[in-house]
Design a protein around this motif. Structure first.
Motif, PDB file in Angstrom:
ATOM      1  N   PHE A  16      16.635   1.081   6.004  1.00  0.00           N
ATOM      2  CA  PHE A  16      16.710   0.127   7.119  1.00  0.00           C
ATOM      3  C   PHE A  16      15.396   0.015   7.909  1.00  0.00           C
ATOM      4  O   PHE A  16      14.682  -0.988   7.800  1.00  0.00           O
ATOM      5  CB  PHE A  16      17.868   0.518   8.037  1.00  0.00           C
ATOM      6  N   LEU A  17      15.046   1.018   8.701  1.00  0.00           N
ATOM      7  CA  LEU A  17      13.894   0.886   9.591  1.00  0.00           C
ATOM      8  C   LEU A  17      12.565   0.876   8.850  1.00  0.00           C
ATOM      9  O   LEU A  17      11.680   0.058   9.150  1.00  0.00           O
ATOM     10  CB  LEU A  17      13.904   2.032  10.616  1.00  0.00           C
ATOM     11  N   TYR A  18      12.422   1.783   7.878  1.00  0.00           N
ATOM     12  CA  TYR A  18      11.134   1.893   7.191  1.00  0.00           C
ATOM     13  C   TYR A  18      10.731   0.585   6.526  1.00  0.00           C
ATOM     14  O   TYR A  18       9.627   0.069   6.755  1.00  0.00           O
ATOM     15  CB  TYR A  18      11.175   3.013   6.149  1.00  0.00           C
ATOM     16  N   TYR A  19      11.613   0.028   5.708  1.00  0.00           N
ATOM     17  CA  TYR A  19      11.244  -1.183   4.971  1.00  0.00           C
ATOM     18  C   TYR A  19      11.176  -2.411   5.866  1.00  0.00           C
ATOM     19  O   TYR A  19      10.372  -3.318   5.627  1.00  0.00           O
ATOM     20  CB  TYR A  19      12.187  -1.407   3.786  1.00  0.00           C
ATOM     21  N   LEU A  20      11.989  -2.449   6.912  1.00  0.00           N
ATOM     22  CA  LEU A  20      11.909  -3.583   7.843  1.00  0.00           C
ATOM     23  C   LEU A  20      10.538  -3.609   8.525  1.00  0.00           C
ATOM     24  O   LEU A  20       9.886  -4.664   8.603  1.00  0.00           O
ATOM     25  CB  LEU A  20      13.019  -3.479   8.892  1.00  0.00           C
ATOM     26  N   ILE A  21      10.085  -2.448   8.988  1.00  0.00           N
ATOM     27  CA  ILE A  21       8.769  -2.345   9.638  1.00  0.00           C
ATOM     28  C   ILE A  21       7.657  -2.606   8.627  1.00  0.00           C
ATOM     29  O   ILE A  21       6.682  -3.327   8.908  1.00  0.00           O
ATOM     30  CB  ILE A  21       8.598  -0.954  10.282  1.00  0.00           C
ATOM     31  N   LEU A  22       7.779  -2.025   7.432  1.00  0.00           N
ATOM     32  CA  LEU A  22       6.743  -2.191   6.410  1.00  0.00           C
ATOM     33  C   LEU A  22       6.594  -3.651   5.994  1.00  0.00           C
ATOM     34  O   LEU A  22       5.467  -4.169   5.902  1.00  0.00           O
ATOM     35  CB  LEU A  22       7.081  -1.329   5.187  1.00  0.00           C
ATOM     36  N   PHE A  23       7.722  -4.330   5.743  1.00  0.00           N
ATOM     37  CA  PHE A  23       7.655  -5.728   5.309  1.00  0.00           C
ATOM     38  C   PHE A  23       7.101  -6.623   6.414  1.00  0.00           C
ATOM     39  O   PHE A  23       6.398  -7.596   6.131  1.00  0.00           O
ATOM     40  CB  PHE A  23       9.034  -6.221   4.876  1.00  0.00           C
ATOM     41  N   LYS A  24       7.416  -6.306   7.664  1.00  0.00           N
ATOM     42  CA  LYS A  24       6.854  -7.078   8.773  1.00  0.00           C
ATOM     43  C   LYS A  24       5.340  -6.881   8.834  1.00  0.00           C
ATOM     44  O   LYS A  24       4.583  -7.831   9.098  1.00  0.00           O
ATOM     45  CB  LYS A  24       7.501  -6.663  10.103  1.00  0.00           C
ATOM     46  N   ALA A  25       4.877  -5.656   8.560  1.00  0.00           N
ATOM     47  CA  ALA A  25       3.436  -5.393   8.524  1.00  0.00           C
ATOM     48  C   ALA A  25       2.775  -6.207   7.413  1.00  0.00           C
ATOM     49  O   ALA A  25       1.700  -6.797   7.613  1.00  0.00           O
ATOM     50  CB  ALA A  25       3.177  -3.904   8.318  1.00  0.00           C
ATOM     51  N   TYR A  26       3.404  -6.254   6.250  1.00  0.00           N
ATOM     52  CA  TYR A  26       2.876  -7.052   5.145  1.00  0.00           C
ATOM     53  C   TYR A  26       2.882  -8.535   5.482  1.00  0.00           C
ATOM     54  O   TYR A  26       2.030  -9.294   5.021  1.00  0.00           O
ATOM     55  CB  TYR A  26       3.685  -6.800   3.871  1.00  0.00           C
ATOM     56  N   ASP A  27       3.847  -8.948   6.287  1.00  0.00           N
ATOM     57  CA  ASP A  27       3.931 -10.349   6.685  1.00  0.00           C
ATOM     58  C   ASP A  27       2.758 -10.734   7.586  1.00  0.00           C
ATOM     59  O   ASP A  27       2.310 -11.886   7.584  1.00  0.00           O
ATOM     60  CB  ASP A  27       5.259 -10.578   7.425  1.00  0.00           C
ATOM     61  N   LEU A  28       2.245  -9.769   8.344  1.00  0.00           N
ATOM     62  CA  LEU A  28       1.187 -10.039   9.319  1.00  0.00           C
ATOM     63  C   LEU A  28      -0.216  -9.754   8.798  1.00  0.00           C
ATOM     64  O   LEU A  28      -1.187 -10.321   9.304  1.00  0.00           O
ATOM     65  CB  LEU A  28       1.422  -9.193  10.582  1.00  0.00           C
ATOM     66  N   LEU A  29      -0.323  -8.869   7.801  1.00  0.00           N
ATOM     67  CA  LEU A  29      -1.632  -8.418   7.321  1.00  0.00           C
ATOM     68  C   LEU A  29      -1.918  -8.913   5.910  1.00  0.00           C
ATOM     69  O   LEU A  29      -0.979  -9.192   5.148  1.00  0.00           O
ATOM     70  CB  LEU A  29      -1.685  -6.884   7.314  1.00  0.00           C
ATOM     71  N   PRO A  30      -3.189  -8.978   5.525  1.00  0.00           N
ATOM     72  CA  PRO A  30      -3.509  -9.164   4.107  1.00  0.00           C
ATOM     73  C   PRO A  30      -2.945  -7.987   3.312  1.00  0.00           C
ATOM     74  O   PRO A  30      -2.899  -6.853   3.818  1.00  0.00           O
ATOM     75  CB  PRO A  30      -5.046  -9.155   4.084  1.00  0.00           C
ATOM     76  N   ALA A  31      -2.527  -8.233   2.096  1.00  0.00           N
ATOM     77  CA  ALA A  31      -1.915  -7.177   1.285  1.00  0.00           C
ATOM     78  C   ALA A  31      -2.843  -5.982   1.112  1.00  0.00           C
ATOM     79  O   ALA A  31      -2.400  -4.830   1.107  1.00  0.00           O
ATOM     80  CB  ALA A  31      -1.516  -7.742  -0.081  1.00  0.00           C
ATOM     81  N   GLN A  32      -4.143  -6.242   0.957  1.00  0.00           N
ATOM     82  CA  GLN A  32      -5.095  -5.156   0.728  1.00  0.00           C
ATOM     83  C   GLN A  32      -5.141  -4.194   1.904  1.00  0.00           C
ATOM     84  O   GLN A  32      -5.311  -2.987   1.733  1.00  0.00           O
ATOM     85  CB  GLN A  32      -6.487  -5.703   0.442  1.00  0.00           C
ATOM     86  N   GLN A  33      -4.981  -4.721   3.132  1.00  0.00           N
ATOM     87  CA  GLN A  33      -4.987  -3.857   4.305  1.00  0.00           C
ATOM     88  C   GLN A  33      -3.677  -3.082   4.415  1.00  0.00           C
ATOM     89  O   GLN A  33      -3.683  -1.864   4.627  1.00  0.00           O
ATOM     90  CB  GLN A  33      -5.198  -4.687   5.572  1.00  0.00           C
TER      91      GLN A  33
END
Length: 294
Positions: A83-100
């Protein structure tokens, strides 16, 4: 299970290859789904795979006993992952370039060392501090694209969420140290608990939608090759290994291979700061791993 180093390396390389593709898969999937929707559908595919795997190998019968022996622990683990880990991680990927995002995600092992001090009573050694300094200097270089003296972050929220995800993942593994159940059984229980929480949030946000074919395929890929099949492959590699250290070191290939996929399939120009920063992070992880092995 009989030990076989060649088979162990084959399983490990398969896992490393698949894990190297997921940063690209995350970005492609997020073109079709919101982070919350992706967490739910990917977790559902992973849950289904784990259920079938446990039924086939005969371990499904132990799921109920495992859960009832420590329900509160599993509740904490299930809320953290998926729940929390992947929700936060996917939101980070949504905001950042994949490489970062993928580079920052590799600092979770350093976060684990930090959290182990207050939570497990472990001491922070000089080598741990050196590893920490290398890793987070790499984070700074990547996040600011090399202009770390100016602290000019492209997306402060994205960087913050990526680093928060590493803390959540480290927390999940610290809580897991108290768990003696088989890893696949534990993971299945966690997904069984996490899925209803994700569904409740989807309902609260009124975010349900019928995915397109592309969205289904993207979610299936993420669920199977980030959360399900690859985890089992890595476990098999560790069980087969005659020398686990030499097999586990193969994971260091993953972040650099991931950059190749990001460049090839997403068309992201790989910034020199990403490679330099990733080098610092890997140095930090290598220092930590070398000292622990000694």
């Amino acid at each position: 299970m009989l030990k076989n180093q060649k088979h162990a390396i084959l399983y490990a390389l398969s896992a490393v290859f698949l894990w190297s593709t997921v940063a690209t898969a995350f970005k492609l999937a997020l073109m079709q789904l919101t982070p919350l929707q992706l967490v739910f559908y990917a977790s559902a595919f992973s849950w289904l795979f784990l259920a079938i795997f446990l039924l086939v190998n005969g371990d499904y019968q132990y799921v109920k006993t495992a859960f009832l022996s420590k329900p509160l622990l599993y509740l904490k683990l299930g809320v953290l992952n998926p729940f929390l880990y992947y929700l936060i991680l996917f939101k980070a990927y949504d905001l950042l370039p994949a490489q970062q995002a993928q580079a920052l995600n590799y600092t979770w092992a350093i976060a684990l060392s930090l959290l182990a001090v207050p939570m497990l009573g472990q001491r922070l050694r000089k080598t741990d501090i050196a590893a920490l300094m290398f890793a987070y200097l790499g984070v700074l270089i990547i996040s600011t694209k090399g202009q770390f003296t100016e602290l000019n972050f492209e997306s402060p929220l994205g960087v913050g969420l990526a680093l928060l995800s590493t803390l959540l993942w480290a927390l999940y593994w610290i809580f897991s140290t108290k768990n003696t159940d088989k890893p696949v059984i534990s993971l299945f229980i966690c997904f069984s608990i996490g899925l209803p929480f994700i569904a409740l949030v989807l309902s609260w946000q009124n975010a349900w939608q019928i995915p397109t074919v592309k969205a289904w395929l993207a979610a299936a890929y993420v669920g199977l090759f980030e959360m399900g099949i690859t985890f089992v492959l890595w476990l098999m590699a560790m069980k087969k290994a005659e020398n686990t250290a030499s097999v586990s070191n193969l994971i260091f290939i993953s972040p650099f291979l991931s950059l190749i996929f990001i460049f090839t399939f997403l068309g992201e120009a790989i910034h020199p700061a990403t490679i330099i920063g990733l080098g610092f992070i890997i140095c930090g992880l290598a220092i930590q791993k070398l000292i622990k092995s000694k």
